[in-house]
Scaffold this motif. Structure first.
Motif, short mmCIF file in Angstrom:
data_model
loop_
_atom_site.label_atom_id
_atom_site.label_comp_id
_atom_site.label_asym_id
_atom_site.label_seq_id
_atom_site.Cartn_x
_atom_site.Cartn_y
_atom_site.Cartn_z
N LYS A 1 0.83 -1.21 0.00
CA LYS A 1 0.00 0.00 0.00
C LYS A 1 0.87 1.26 0.00
CE LYS A 1 -3.16 -1.74 3.15
NZ LYS A 1 -4.11 -1.53 4.25
N ILE A 2 1.94 1.23 0.80
CA ILE A 2 2.81 2.40 0.88
C ILE A 2 3.44 2.66 -0.50
CG2 ILE A 2 4.96 3.29 1.88
CD1 ILE A 2 4.27 1.55 4.39
N GLU A 3 3.90 1.58 -1.10
CA GLU A 3 4.53 1.69 -2.42
C GLU A 3 3.53 2.21 -3.47
OE1 GLU A 3 7.32 1.30 -4.08
OE2 GLU A 3 6.40 1.15 -6.07
N LEU A 4 2.32 1.71 -3.40
CA LEU A 4 1.29 2.16 -4.34
C LEU A 4 0.94 3.63 -4.08
CD1 LEU A 4 -0.84 1.63 -6.53
CD2 LEU A 4 -2.31 0.60 -4.78
N GLY A 5 0.80 3.99 -2.81
CA GLY A 5 0.46 5.38 -2.47
C GLY A 5 1.56 6.34 -2.92
N ARG A 6 2.80 5.88 -2.76
CA ARG A 6 3.93 6.71 -3.17
C ARG A 6 3.89 6.92 -4.68
NH1 ARG A 6 9.05 4.24 -3.97
NH2 ARG A 6 10.93 5.45 -3.55
N ARG A 7 3.56 5.86 -5.41
CA ARG A 7 3.46 5.96 -6.87
C ARG A 7 2.36 6.97 -7.25
NH1 ARG A 7 4.91 2.55 -11.14
NH2 ARG A 7 5.94 1.15 -9.67
N LEU A 8 1.24 6.90 -6.56
CA LEU A 8 0.13 7.80 -6.87
C LEU A 8 0.48 9.25 -6.52
CD1 LEU A 8 -2.67 5.49 -5.44
CD2 LEU A 8 -2.57 6.25 -7.83
N PHE A 9 1.19 9.42 -5.39
CA PHE A 9 1.51 10.77 -4.90
C PHE A 9 2.35 11.53 -5.92
CE2 PHE A 9 3.81 13.86 -2.27
CZ PHE A 9 2.83 14.29 -1.39
N PHE A 10 3.17 10.82 -6.67
CA PHE A 10 4.06 11.49 -7.63
C PHE A 10 3.55 11.38 -9.07
CE2 PHE A 10 6.66 10.73 -3.93
CZ PHE A 10 7.33 11.93 -3.80
N ASP A 11 2.30 10.97 -9.24
CA ASP A 11 1.79 10.73 -10.59
C ASP A 11 1.05 11.96 -11.11
OD1 ASP A 11 0.67 9.82 -12.95
OD2 ASP A 11 0.53 7.77 -12.18
N ARG A 12 1.61 12.55 -12.15
CA ARG A 12 1.02 13.77 -12.72
C ARG A 12 -0.31 13.48 -13.43
NH1 ARG A 12 5.60 16.52 -16.19
NH2 ARG A 12 4.26 18.32 -15.91
N ARG A 13 -0.51 12.23 -13.79
CA ARG A 13 -1.73 11.88 -14.51
C ARG A 13 -2.95 11.90 -13.62
NH1 ARG A 13 1.27 6.66 -16.84
NH2 ARG A 13 1.66 6.61 -14.60
N LEU A 14 -2.76 12.09 -12.33
CA LEU A 14 -3.90 12.14 -11.43
C LEU A 14 -4.65 13.47 -11.52
CD1 LEU A 14 -2.99 9.45 -10.33
CD2 LEU A 14 -3.38 10.30 -8.03
N SER A 15 -4.21 14.37 -12.39
CA SER A 15 -4.92 15.63 -12.56
C SER A 15 -5.65 15.63 -13.90
CB SER A 15 -3.93 16.79 -12.52
OG SER A 15 -3.00 16.66 -13.57
N LEU A 16 -6.57 16.55 -14.05
CA LEU A 16 -7.40 16.59 -15.25
C LEU A 16 -6.56 16.63 -16.52
CD1 LEU A 16 -10.14 16.95 -16.70
CD2 LEU A 16 -9.90 19.41 -16.35
N ASN A 17 -5.51 17.46 -16.53
CA ASN A 17 -4.74 17.60 -17.76
C ASN A 17 -3.39 16.87 -17.70
OD1 ASN A 17 -3.25 19.22 -16.13
ND2 ASN A 17 -3.54 21.11 -17.29
N ASP A 18 -3.26 15.90 -16.86
CA ASP A 18 -2.07 15.03 -16.78
C ASP A 18 -0.79 15.75 -16.39
OD1 ASP A 18 -3.44 12.73 -17.60
OD2 ASP A 18 -3.22 13.28 -19.72
N THR A 19 -0.91 16.93 -15.76
CA THR A 19 0.31 17.68 -15.48
C THR A 19 0.63 17.77 -14.00
OG1 THR A 19 -0.91 19.74 -15.32
CG2 THR A 19 0.02 19.18 -17.47
N PHE A 20 -0.31 17.48 -13.13
CA PHE A 20 -0.16 17.94 -11.74
C PHE A 20 -0.27 16.80 -10.75
CE2 PHE A 20 -0.33 21.39 -8.72
CZ PHE A 20 0.26 22.40 -9.44
N SER A 21 0.81 16.55 -10.04
CA SER A 21 0.77 15.50 -9.01
C SER A 21 0.63 16.15 -7.63
CB SER A 21 2.05 14.67 -9.06
OG SER A 21 3.14 15.44 -8.59
N CYS A 22 0.36 15.34 -6.63
CA CYS A 22 0.30 15.83 -5.25
C CYS A 22 1.61 16.51 -4.88
CB CYS A 22 0.07 14.68 -4.28
SG CYS A 22 -1.31 13.61 -4.67
N ALA A 23 2.73 15.87 -5.37
CA ALA A 23 4.07 16.31 -4.97
C ALA A 23 4.42 17.68 -5.54
CB ALA A 23 5.11 15.29 -5.43
N MET A 24 3.59 18.22 -6.43
CA MET A 24 3.96 19.50 -7.00
C MET A 24 3.55 20.67 -6.11
SD MET A 24 3.43 18.38 -10.94
CE MET A 24 4.03 19.84 -11.74
N CYS A 25 2.68 20.42 -5.13
CA CYS A 25 2.46 21.43 -4.08
C CYS A 25 3.15 20.99 -2.79
CB CYS A 25 0.97 21.63 -3.83
SG CYS A 25 0.18 22.58 -5.14
N HIS A 26 3.18 19.68 -2.57
CA HIS A 26 3.85 19.14 -1.38
C HIS A 26 5.21 18.63 -1.84
CE1 HIS A 26 0.04 19.60 0.70
NE2 HIS A 26 -0.52 19.07 -0.37
#
Lengths: 649, 193
Positions: free
Chosen positions: A301-326
């Motif tokens: 779960k940690i590994e998967l969450g880490r992958r998601l946290f840094f994934d830019r595709r999680l935003s509408l236009n594929d540019t913005f990950s959680c890590a870009m503000c954090h």
């Protein structure tokens, strides 16, 4: 004299036109005359640039020693070399400049006495102690004055931590076909280190010149006699957070003495950490982390969450990950933005909170509107000015379509695929592991190390729990400290913002260190009108809750500027000043906030205490973040542009 | 990109492993056999009793070798009457092009006392290994090639033992001082007192 003699001899005997290194095109200034006047000795400051790390080395007699033993109690010039180096502006330049200094030492007893030169090889396979001895043999006849030592390491195992600590990136050079060529590629850096092992200057090719180095040394020697030795603790403070700074650090850029501190991207190499281990036994000063019964931590779960946290595709236009503000190297927040900016430059009305120690938060968001990390995740994912996804289903479908996630949710959640719940659980699991403590303060208070905290910081602590009353909200317990009461308070910052109480002019940073005062009216013409923000009231609809915001933890606070829910205070000193004034008066001001009457020294002491709260493991967590895969649009991914899939990367 | 870096790291570790294996197995310096620029067999042994300045390079070398040879020559000239106790050697790392005849013309441009040394690929590689000289042929676009090589000057004492390695970048004055120092030391050691 020799130079003259040699030059005339050369002209007389060589049929070829003779060039010395100094005359070769593109040679560094260090080979010739200094092209600019030096500032007067003692007229400038050389603040510590961090701590000169220790390591295990071998001297030219084959004896194992520590690097700090080699430094002894002298000022040290440290260069990294390898003996087969032939780039004229690389190792040979440092040898040339060191030779010049060695020559100057013959005439200058103070220089010879106080300064030592050390050339450390980064090629232990070839540069055996014997080779280093043959190198040092050069100076058997150069007079006793001044010491220049050639050292190496036993193997890469001893060498690599040293290189990493000094940000030396070394790579075997390769040609365009990938075949190795002679030599290593490295960026020449020579370090000037003081007797307290603080780095006081770093010379790059363009600045490596014996006259400048001697000038710097004389400046340090003069200031040493005026001020006495600098405090050791103050130097050690910045050590744990070596990676927690922008790669392009422009602090002090406006000063003439500015020397680039930009970090090579290569030096910010990732190194995966045992996040589960860290979360299961949090560092000194923290209690066990609360984990929801239905979401126990697992590596998957940690590994998967880490992958998601840094994934830019999680935003509408594929540019913005959680890590870009954090941003990991910016304290898992954004040091450069008072308030966050979402996709397409959309303004967010509050400051990004740090993710460090969010495991302990029972209220999330500045207004405390969410109760668990699992649920909180969906806030930024769906906010139109953050990651801007139109719906929960949209996010889930997109993840199902991305090959990278095939089977990962199922593996982490016992066969359950991606859902609103499992996505939240995965990201929460990663965030929960970012626990950071074992700071100087923790070692002093909970570890029994009396020396861990400087006298200034200890005085700051007394004020923190006493006169200044900070600990009423930023709580410290007997066996741990969270530095928060997990409650909300009105300090007046929100009130001031809501009432539009702002100075007529606002400072605008136009270049590093260059600030212009701009009329508020001008800014309002071009800026978006500030959105209203009434704090906790928005959640409870209770008028008494207006302008209440959550008490943030103060752990790692030195790394998480700017401060307050709207990022309106840039430095810890400004925060201390703000509370010293008693916040901003309003009818709902928290009764705990009142003018403090702190003296100048007391304010400095408080800041020193706040700076002692940087966790000992932040570099580990940041290096782990650097090692995380960064999800980006690739071949076969669903594409928001074409509606089908991306064809070419 | 990640893949590229991994390959690079593999290459790097392969190179390092290779380096370790020979660095451990062979003694530093020592005697060697090559052919001198008059096409006569040459052994370092022959120069016993002299201080040897050993330099590696190749005649097509565009910048560093001529500069270093000129510096070396200047030092030899500045030694005056002691010059006969010193022998400068230039070992070519380019067996493909540097025949003894080519070397003869080349080194004598710099200094009549210098001796150029040539050998087969294997012979040259052997000497380079002994002295830890790193060199590699670098193919050019136009079909030609250059040779990347490390640049150090090796000082070998009257008994044939490696006495000092002078790093590239130090000025000629330094070399002169060191040579004078070594000569004085040799005089003390060699004279039966």
């Amino acid at each position: 004299m020799y130079r003259l003699l040699l030059t005339s001899l050369l002209l007389a005997v060589t049929p070829f036109s003779m060039v010395t290194a100094a005359q070769l095109p593109d040679t560094a200034p260090g080979y010739g005359k200094l092209g600019y006047p030096l500032p007067e000795i003692g007229s400038y400051a050389l603040p510590s640039l961090g701590r000169a790390a220790n390591g295990e080395i071998i001297d030219s007699r084959g004896q194992r020693q520590s690097l700090h033993d080699i430094f002894s109690d002298r000022y040290v010039l440290l260069a990294f070399i390898y003996s087969t180096c032939s780039d004229v502006n690389g190792c040979p330049l440092s040898s040339h400049v060191f030779y010049k200094i060695k020559s100057a030492m013959k005439r200058d007893a103070e220089l010879a006495d106080r300064l030592k030169m050390v050339s450390l090889s980064f090629d232990p396979e070839n540069d055996t102690p014997e080779v280093m001895r043959l190198y040092s043999n050069n100076f058997r006849y150069a007079g006793k004055a001044g010491e220049w030592q050639f050292i190496t390491t036993a193997s890469q195992q001893q060498l690599q931590p040293i290189l990493r600590a000094y940000n030396q990136v070394i790579q075997r050079e390769v040609d365009s076909k990938g075949n190795p060529v002679v030599g290593f590629s490295h960026v020449l850096r020579v370090f000037l280190i003081d007797p307290d092992k603080a780095i006081r200057n770093i010379y790059s090719v363009d600045f490596l010149h014996h006259e400048l180095i001697i000038n710097d040394l004389k400046t340090l020697l003069r200031q040493e006699t005026v001020q006495g030795r600098m405090s050791k603790t103050a130097v050690e403070l910045d050590e744990p957070a070596r990676l927690s700074k922008p790669g392009d650090d422009k602090q002090g850029y406006e000063e003439e003495s500015y020397v680039t501190r930009s970090l090579d991207l290569e030096s910010r190499r990732g190194e995966a950490a045992d996040l589960l281990g860290i979360a299961n036994s949090p560092p000194l000063g923290l209690p066990p982390i609360p984990v929801p019964a239905d979401n126990p931590l697992t590596r998957e779960k940690i590994e998967l969450g880490r992958r998601l946290f840094f994934d830019r595709r999680l935003s509408l236009n594929d540019t913005f990950s959680c890590a870009m503000c954090h941003v990991p190297e910016q304290g898992f927040t954004s040091n450069e933005l008072a308030m966050a900016v979402g996709i397409e430059g959309r303004s967010v009305r509050r400051n990004s909170p740090t993710v460090y120690n969010s495991a302990y938060a029972s209220l999330l968001f500045h207004d405390g509107r969410e109760e668990s990390l699992e649920q909180q995740v969906w806030g930024p994912l769906l906010a139109r000015n953050e990651m801007a996804n139109p719906s929960v289903g949209y996010v889930l479908q997109k993840i199902r379509d991305i090959d990278d996630y095939d089977g990962r949710f199922e593996a982490a959640f016992d066969g359950r695929g991606v859902s609103m719940e499992t996505l939240g659980m995965a990201i929460a699991s990663y965030q929960r592991t970012l626990v950071s403590a074992n700071s100087a303060f923790d070692r002093w208070r909970y570890g029994g190390d009396k020396q861990a905290l400087s006298a200034t910081a200890r005085r700051g602590f007394d004020l923190f729990v006493g006169k200044a009353g900070c600990a009423s909200c930023h709580r410290i317990s007997d066996d741990h400290a969270l530095f928060t009461d997990n409650d909300l308070h009105n300090t007046g910052i929100g009130y001031r913002e809501s009432m539009g109480i702002v100075p007529e002019k606002q400072p605008i940073l136009v270049a590093p260190g260059v600030v212009l005062e701009v009329d508020r009216a001008v800014i309002e013409q071009v800026g978006e009108p500030p959105p209203t923000d009434v704090g906790r009231y928005e959640v409870t609809q209770n008028p008494n809750d207006r302008w209440k915001y959550k008490t943030p933890s103060l752990r790692n606070v030195a790394l998480t500027a700017p401060y307050m829910h709207n990022g309106s205070l840039g430095t810890l000193r400004e925060v201390v000043d703000f509370y010293d004034r008693g916040g901003v008066s309003n009818e709902l001001l928290d009764p705990l906030i009142r003018p403090l009457g702190l003296s100048e020294t007391e304010k400095e002491d408080l800041v020193a205490f706040l700076q002692s709260l940087t966790g000992g493991n932040v570099d580990t967590l940041v290096a782990d973040a650097f090692a995380a895969p960064v999800g980006d649009v690739g071949k076969g991914d669903p594409s928001w542009v074409h509606g089908t899939e991306v064809e070419v990367r | 990109m990640g893949r590229g870096r991994r390959i690079l790291m593999l290459l790097l570790s392969a190179v390092l492993t290779l380096a370790v294996s020979w660095a451990d197995s062979e003694e530093l310096g020592g005697n060697f056999s090559l052919t001198d620029h008059n096409n006569r067999p040459f052994e370092l042994h022959q120069l016993k009793g002299k201080l040897v300045l050993l330099f590696f390079g190749y005649t097509y070398c565009p910048d560093i070798c001529p500069t270093e040879l000129a510096n070396l020559s200047a030092v030899l000239n500045a030694l005056d009457d002691q010059a006969e106790r010193v022998q400068g050697l230039f070992v070519s790392l380019d067996p493909g092009r540097d025949t003894p005849a080519v070397l003869h013309d080349y080194v004598r441009h710099f200094n009549r006392g210098l001796v150029g040394l040539a050998g087969s690929e294997e012979e040259v590689a052997q000497v380079a290994r002994q002295y830890r000289v790193d060199y590699r042929r670098h193919e050019k676009e136009d079909g030609g090639y250059s040779i990347d090589h490390s640049v150090n000057l090796y000082l070998i004492d009257s008994q044939g033992a490696l006495s000092a390695v002078v790093p590239y970048g130090l000025p000629p004055q330094h070399l002169l001082e060191t040579v004078r120092g070594l000569l004085a030391e040799m005089a003390d050691k060699d004279s039966p007192s």
